[in-house]
Write an enzyme that holds these catalytic residues in place. Structure first.
Site, PDB file in Angstrom:
ATOM      1  N   SER A  29     -15.229 -24.552   9.468  1.00  0.00           N
ATOM      2  CA  SER A  29     -15.383 -24.965  10.919  1.00  0.00           C
ATOM      3  C   SER A  29     -15.096 -26.590  11.035  1.00  0.00           C
ATOM      4  O   SER A  29     -14.437 -27.118  11.807  1.00  0.00           O
ATOM      5  CB  SER A  29     -16.682 -24.818  11.254  1.00  0.00           C
ATOM      6  OG  SER A  29     -17.133 -23.364  11.378  1.00  0.00           O
ATOM      7  N   SER A 200     -24.149 -19.524  19.610  1.00  0.00           N
ATOM      8  CA  SER A 200     -23.624 -20.467  18.488  1.00  0.00           C
ATOM      9  C   SER A 200     -23.763 -21.806  18.862  1.00  0.00           C
ATOM     10  O   SER A 200     -22.833 -22.694  18.462  1.00  0.00           O
ATOM     11  CB  SER A 200     -22.523 -19.930  17.901  1.00  0.00           C
ATOM     12  OG  SER A 200     -22.672 -18.723  17.537  1.00  0.00           O
ATOM     13  N   ASP A 316     -22.813 -15.952  11.780  1.00  0.00           N
ATOM     14  CA  ASP A 316     -22.058 -15.838  10.723  1.00  0.00           C
ATOM     15  C   ASP A 316     -22.676 -15.546   9.329  1.00  0.00           C
ATOM     16  O   ASP A 316     -22.102 -14.806   8.515  1.00  0.00           O
ATOM     17  CB  ASP A 316     -20.967 -17.018  10.468  1.00  0.00           C
ATOM     18  CG  ASP A 316     -19.779 -16.948  11.269  1.00  0.00           C
ATOM     19  OD1 ASP A 316     -19.477 -16.240  11.939  1.00  0.00           O
ATOM     20  OD2 ASP A 316     -19.064 -18.126  11.273  1.00  0.00           O
ATOM     21  N   LYS A 343     -15.975 -10.409  16.776  1.00  0.00           N
ATOM     22  CA  LYS A 343     -15.366 -11.262  15.826  1.00  0.00           C
ATOM     23  C   LYS A 343     -14.292 -10.679  15.157  1.00  0.00           C
ATOM     24  O   LYS A 343     -13.663  -9.704  15.723  1.00  0.00           O
ATOM     25  CB  LYS A 343     -16.488 -11.521  14.665  1.00  0.00           C
ATOM     26  CG  LYS A 343     -17.595 -12.488  15.259  1.00  0.00           C
ATOM     27  CD  LYS A 343     -17.321 -13.915  15.429  1.00  0.00           C
ATOM     28  CE  LYS A 343     -18.668 -14.774  15.741  1.00  0.00           C
ATOM     29  NZ  LYS A 343     -18.260 -16.046  15.901  1.00  0.00           N
TER      30      LYS A 343
END
Length: 446
Positions: A29, A200, A316, A343
């Site tokens: 990320s 998120s 995640d 996802k």
């Protein structure tokens, strides 16, 4: 550890050797966000210890296709990225491979520029939604032509973003907001983004922190409303943190094996929301210590259940918890993860099916999963080309009677190419046999 009921057999952690320190790769990320910001900046940025994986290499190549210059140091210990001093211009074909961040971050970056851009990816990526982002960019002046279903392949005719105000649906993915945010300082006028139902949220906070690191002027003026002002980005230097999502597998392994795992570089100041997974492990009975420099998790070999947890902001890692939940002493319910169905795979359904294949009683709803205590047995795990399914069930494989087999062990290369070697090192360190006797059994690869 002796056989018995799930979670039976505590280990005297005081007598354990020093902590196992896995080699956790850099955060995906952070790597991809920082790479894009460096490509948009004026000057040359050095990223230290970037993640080198299928997703980040695809992202890096896409930035090169858009005109950035990237030089890698020995063994990819660093990347030097010479930016465009703004958004891309001209014509380019951009291959996003399997990387959702590439599609969702590069689309607004291109829209802020001038020219025609063609973006495409694998069949897996083509199945992932883009409509909220495409609609937002259209309202800001871009011409976007997508495949049916508002998906890739996509053609973008860009003449810059004019700024103003835009509403964005954040219920499917926070990546839409992050992509639009990073492009906002490249617009001609201030841009105010109002988002609703954001999932998120910690990833949006990470994006804002990194934007400011590269010199952007952006702030949340009220809950769900973020304003970014023009000005672009300046080159910087950034050390990439270890990936907290990848670390979750070794923290979970410590819990079920009754061992201690320490990950240096993941401390209190981490930008990654997924580090909050260790607080979930604390509820499951682990001892957790987070300092300014590292996080340490110590398990007893016993998993405490009997709780429900909202993992929507750290989705995640929900698969990591689900994979060890059969070893708990009571059911564990995970909720708030409906967006995880969109996802790399339908992760809620895929985890539930794989747990049932292991003989574990599992219930699922639109945004939840309840896992009951059980004695997992050998099974073939359907990975669905999803790295996180493969890694989560590899951890469960440490405690399965028999051997779990991954149908696609190489899919871990998307974010953690060395995962199997690191888990093998953990197993060897603590004498957990591969397919041998006892209660500890590791995953076999075909």
């Amino acid at each position: 550890m002796s056989a018995g009921r799930p979670g039976a057999g505590r280990t005297d952690t005081a007598a354990l050797p020093v902590a196992f320190v896995p080699e956790i790769p850099g955060s995906k990320s952070i790597t991809n966000r920082a790479a894009l910001l460096a490509a948009a900046a004026a000057g040359t940025t050095r990223l230290l210890r970037p993640l080198v994986s299928e997703d980040t290499l695809a992202f890096r190549e896409a930035l090169v296709d858009l005109g950035a210059r990237v030089t890698a140091g020995p063994r990819d210990e660093y990347w030097e990225i010479t930016g465009l001093g703004g958004a891309p211009a001209g014509r380019a074909r951009v291959w996003c491979a399997d990387a959702g961040t590439a599609a969702r971050f590069l689309l607004p970056f291109c829209a802020a520029g001038e020219g025609r851009f063609l973006l495409d990816g694998t069949a897996q990526l083509r199945a992932r939604p883009l409509r909220p982002l495409a609609d937002a960019l259209t309202s800001l002046g871009a011409t976007v032509r997508t495949a049916p279903g508002a998906a890739l392949p996509l053609q973008m005719d860009a003449a810059g973003l004019h700024g103003g105000e835009v509403d964005l649906d954040g219920s499917l993915s926070s990546q839409f907001l992050s992509g639009l945010l990073m492009a906002a300082p490249l617009a001609r006028a201030p841009l105010t983004i109002r988002t609703r139902s954001l999932v998120s949220r910690p990833y949006a906070d990470m994006t804002l922190a990194l934007m400011r690191h590269f010199g952007a002027d952006a702030e949340e003026t009220s809950p769900g409303t973020i304003e970014a002002r023009p000005g672009g980005y300046a080159a910087s230097r950034l050390a990439i943190e270890p990936d907290a999502s990848s670390a979750s597998y070794f923290f979970a392994a410590a819990v079920i094996a009754g061992r201690t795992v320490t990950v240096p570089g993941l401390g209190r100041e981490s930008l990654q929301g997924d580090l909050r997974f260790v607080e979930v492990l604390r509820r499951a009975g682990a001892r957790v210590e987070t300092t300014g420099e590292a996080t340490t998790v110590t398990g007893t070999g016993h998993v405490r259940g009997g709780f429900a947890v909202d993992m929507g902001e750290i989705s995640d890692t929900f698969m990591t918890l689900a994979a060890i939940a059969p070893l708990a002493d009571a059911p564990i319910t995970i909720h708030g993860v409906g967006h995880a169905r969109l996802k790399e795979s339908d992760r809620v359904a895929a985890v539930a099916r794989n747990l049932r294949a292991c003989g574990v009683d599992t219930e699922e709803g639109p945004d939840r999963l309840t896992v009951h205590p059980g004695r997992p047995v050998a099974a073939r795990i359907a990975c669905h080309r999803d790295h996180r399914i493969a890694m989560a069930f590899s951890v469960l494989g440490l405690r399965v009677r028999g051997a779990l087999t991954l149908d696609d062990p190489d899919c871990v290369g998307k974010t953690f190419p060395g995962f199997h070697e690191e888990l093998s090192r953990f197993r060897t360190r603590y004498g957990i046999p591969v397919g041998g006797g006892g209660t500890h059994r590791a995953v076999h690869h075909p």
